[in-house]
Scaffold this motif. Structure first.
Motif, PDB file in Angstrom:
ATOM      1  N   GLU A   1       0.471  -1.475  -0.106  1.00  0.00           N
ATOM      2  CA  GLU A   1       0.015  -0.438  -0.217  1.00  0.00           C
ATOM      3  C   GLU A   1       0.683   1.463  -0.246  1.00  0.00           C
ATOM      4  O   GLU A   1       0.301   2.110  -0.759  1.00  0.00           O
ATOM      5  N   PRO A   2       2.056   1.009   0.297  1.00  0.00           N
ATOM      6  CA  PRO A   2       2.569   2.372   0.723  1.00  0.00           C
ATOM      7  C   PRO A   2       3.136   2.377  -0.384  1.00  0.00           C
ATOM      8  O   PRO A   2       3.198   4.253  -0.838  1.00  0.00           O
ATOM      9  N   MET A   3       3.383   1.818  -1.497  1.00  0.00           N
ATOM     10  CA  MET A   3       4.110   2.673  -3.184  1.00  0.00           C
ATOM     11  C   MET A   3       2.795   2.735  -3.712  1.00  0.00           C
ATOM     12  O   MET A   3       3.159   3.281  -5.397  1.00  0.00           O
ATOM     13  N   LEU A   4       1.742   2.603  -3.612  1.00  0.00           N
ATOM     14  CA  LEU A   4       0.735   2.048  -4.629  1.00  0.00           C
ATOM     15  C   LEU A   4       0.250   3.146  -5.443  1.00  0.00           C
ATOM     16  O   LEU A   4       0.648   3.535  -6.582  1.00  0.00           O
ATOM     17  N   GLU A   5       0.297   4.506  -5.118  1.00  0.00           N
ATOM     18  CA  GLU A   5       0.464   6.043  -5.563  1.00  0.00           C
ATOM     19  C   GLU A   5       1.375   6.691  -6.207  1.00  0.00           C
ATOM     20  O   GLU A   5       1.165   7.062  -7.429  1.00  0.00           O
ATOM     21  N   GLU A   6       2.896   6.002  -5.740  1.00  0.00           N
ATOM     22  CA  GLU A   6       3.723   6.115  -6.978  1.00  0.00           C
ATOM     23  C   GLU A   6       4.373   5.018  -7.884  1.00  0.00           C
ATOM     24  O   GLU A   6       4.075   5.485  -9.032  1.00  0.00           O
ATOM     25  N   PHE A   7       3.578   3.844  -8.079  1.00  0.00           N
ATOM     26  CA  PHE A   7       3.234   2.736  -8.791  1.00  0.00           C
ATOM     27  C   PHE A   7       1.825   3.211  -9.266  1.00  0.00           C
ATOM     28  O   PHE A   7       2.286   3.499 -11.302  1.00  0.00           O
ATOM     29  N   ARG A   8       0.816   3.738  -8.890  1.00  0.00           N
ATOM     30  CA  ARG A   8       0.076   4.482 -10.662  1.00  0.00           C
ATOM     31  C   ARG A   8       0.411   5.349 -11.067  1.00  0.00           C
ATOM     32  O   ARG A   8       0.270   5.615 -12.031  1.00  0.00           O
ATOM     33  N   ARG A   9       0.981   6.384 -10.627  1.00  0.00           N
ATOM     34  CA  ARG A   9       1.827   8.139 -10.874  1.00  0.00           C
ATOM     35  C   ARG A   9       2.325   6.328 -12.445  1.00  0.00           C
ATOM     36  O   ARG A   9       2.754   7.402 -13.925  1.00  0.00           O
ATOM     37  N   VAL A  10       3.328   6.135 -11.926  1.00  0.00           N
ATOM     38  CA  VAL A  10       4.084   5.385 -13.000  1.00  0.00           C
ATOM     39  C   VAL A  10       3.300   4.398 -14.745  1.00  0.00           C
ATOM     40  O   VAL A  10       3.359   4.870 -15.667  1.00  0.00           O
ATOM     41  N   VAL A  11       2.893   4.366 -13.853  1.00  0.00           N
ATOM     42  CA  VAL A  11       1.811   3.157 -15.165  1.00  0.00           C
ATOM     43  C   VAL A  11       0.419   3.959 -15.711  1.00  0.00           C
ATOM     44  O   VAL A  11       0.850   3.677 -17.172  1.00  0.00           O
ATOM     45  N   GLU A  12       0.260   5.045 -15.350  1.00  0.00           N
ATOM     46  CA  GLU A  12      -0.094   6.304 -15.809  1.00  0.00           C
ATOM     47  C   GLU A  12      -0.156   6.523 -16.749  1.00  0.00           C
ATOM     48  O   GLU A  12      -0.096   7.413 -17.774  1.00  0.00           O
ATOM     49  N   GLY A  13       1.262   6.791 -16.600  1.00  0.00           N
ATOM     50  CA  GLY A  13       2.253   7.120 -18.310  1.00  0.00           C
ATOM     51  C   GLY A  13       2.900   6.163 -18.885  1.00  0.00           C
ATOM     52  O   GLY A  13       3.218   6.557 -20.162  1.00  0.00           O
ATOM     53  N   LEU A  14       2.620   5.146 -19.099  1.00  0.00           N
ATOM     54  CA  LEU A  14       2.474   4.017 -20.332  1.00  0.00           C
ATOM     55  C   LEU A  14       1.114   4.383 -20.422  1.00  0.00           C
ATOM     56  O   LEU A  14       0.238   3.956 -21.095  1.00  0.00           O
ATOM     57  N   SER A  15       1.520   3.450 -22.153  1.00  0.00           N
ATOM     58  CA  SER A  15       0.477   3.952 -23.332  1.00  0.00           C
ATOM     59  C   SER A  15       0.424   1.156 -23.342  1.00  0.00           C
ATOM     60  O   SER A  15       1.704   1.361 -22.782  1.00  0.00           O
ATOM     61  N   PHE A  16      -1.339   1.157 -23.511  1.00  0.00           N
ATOM     62  CA  PHE A  16      -1.225   0.017 -23.146  1.00  0.00           C
ATOM     63  C   PHE A  16      -1.207  -0.191 -24.877  1.00  0.00           C
ATOM     64  O   PHE A  16      -2.487   0.638 -25.242  1.00  0.00           O
TER      65      PHE A  16
ATOM     66  N   VAL B   1      -7.677  -4.918 -18.759  1.00  0.00           N
ATOM     67  CA  VAL B   1      -6.312  -5.012 -18.685  1.00  0.00           C
ATOM     68  C   VAL B   1      -5.149  -4.122 -19.271  1.00  0.00           C
ATOM     69  O   VAL B   1      -4.480  -3.642 -18.855  1.00  0.00           O
ATOM     70  N   CYS B   2      -5.736  -2.680 -19.994  1.00  0.00           N
ATOM     71  CA  CYS B   2      -5.879  -1.198 -20.355  1.00  0.00           C
ATOM     72  C   CYS B   2      -5.430  -0.562 -19.509  1.00  0.00           C
ATOM     73  O   CYS B   2      -5.366   1.009 -20.028  1.00  0.00           O
ATOM     74  N   SER B   3      -6.595  -1.133 -18.602  1.00  0.00           N
ATOM     75  CA  SER B   3      -6.456   0.504 -17.182  1.00  0.00           C
ATOM     76  C   SER B   3      -5.437   0.356 -16.315  1.00  0.00           C
ATOM     77  O   SER B   3      -5.328  -0.738 -15.728  1.00  0.00           O
ATOM     78  N   PRO B   4      -5.080   1.575 -15.978  1.00  0.00           N
ATOM     79  CA  PRO B   4      -3.619   1.889 -15.241  1.00  0.00           C
ATOM     80  C   PRO B   4      -4.521   1.266 -13.312  1.00  0.00           C
ATOM     81  O   PRO B   4      -3.005   0.527 -12.572  1.00  0.00           O
ATOM     82  N   THR B   5      -5.471   1.649 -13.761  1.00  0.00           N
ATOM     83  CA  THR B   5      -6.376   0.893 -12.380  1.00  0.00           C
ATOM     84  C   THR B   5      -6.065  -0.721 -11.826  1.00  0.00           C
ATOM     85  O   THR B   5      -5.989  -0.947 -10.853  1.00  0.00           O
TER      86      THR B   5
END
Length: 193
Positions: free
Chosen positions: A23-38, A59-63
């Motif tokens: 859980e402590p890393m989820l928001e940072e991980f979300r920011r990284v994943v939202e910058g990816l293209s699927f 599966v193409c959703s950062p969430t």
């Protein structure tokens, strides 16, 4: 082991993926994943987060990927779902055969094959080609020209059954029996020849 339940075992890992410790890393991980293209997968995907077939939009959703890091793994459910869809050959793309061994425990004994593409020890190229050959012998289509990087010069016809072969001796009723000269040899005075 029955396909109704799998054993559990503690894994030696550097991070406690799929647990509350992520859980402590989820928001940072979300920011990284939202910058990816699927891109939509080209083959159907069974999710380890749900143990069921998942559609491309999910599966193409950062969430999805953020939740996947935190969710429990439903590996056994996923393997059984694949079996219900008729999958009987499982190719593990990973650094060793850990999931292949676990997969065998999730299904009743039968015709399923779990094939690891790599092994911890040994030659990686040999392991991958062996895995592809194993899949091929189970009826899975393998694009050998692509797999071999275009280095293949052609295919070789194999016998259609185990004992098909070419005879390299004289055939026919009594052909050459007792006449070694017909084989280009000189006669010897021996009763067997």
């Amino acid at each position: 082991m029955s396909g109704q339940g799998c054993r559990t075992r503690r894994l030696a890992v550097s991070h406690a993926f799929h647990s509350a410790r992520m859980e402590p890393m989820l928001e940072e991980f979300r920011r990284v994943v939202e910058g990816l293209s699927f891109a939509a997968p080209e083959i159907p995907v069974v999710s380890n987060a749900t143990g069921e077939l998942v559609d491309a939009e999910v599966v193409c959703s950062p969430t999805y990927w953020v939740e996947h890091v935190r969710s429990a793994v439903r590996f056994a459910d996923g393997v059984r779902a694949l079996a219900e869809y008729g999958v009987s050959t499982y190719l593990e793309l990973g650094p060793d055969g850990t999931l292949s061994a676990m997969g065998r425990e999730c299904l009743d004994e039968g015709q399923a094959a779990f094939v690891p593409a790599l092994r911890r020890e040994g030659d990686e190229t040999r392991a991958l080609v062996t895995a592809l050959a194993t899949c091929h012998t189970r009826g899975v289509h393998v694009d050998w020209a692509t797999a071999m990087g275009g280095t293949r010069t052609g295919s070789v016809d194999l016998p259609t059954y185990a004992f098909q072969r070419e005879h390299y001796w004289l055939v026919g009723e009594h052909r050459g029996v007792g006449d070694v000269a017909s084989a280009g040899l000189a006669g010897v005075e021996h009763p067997l020849l």
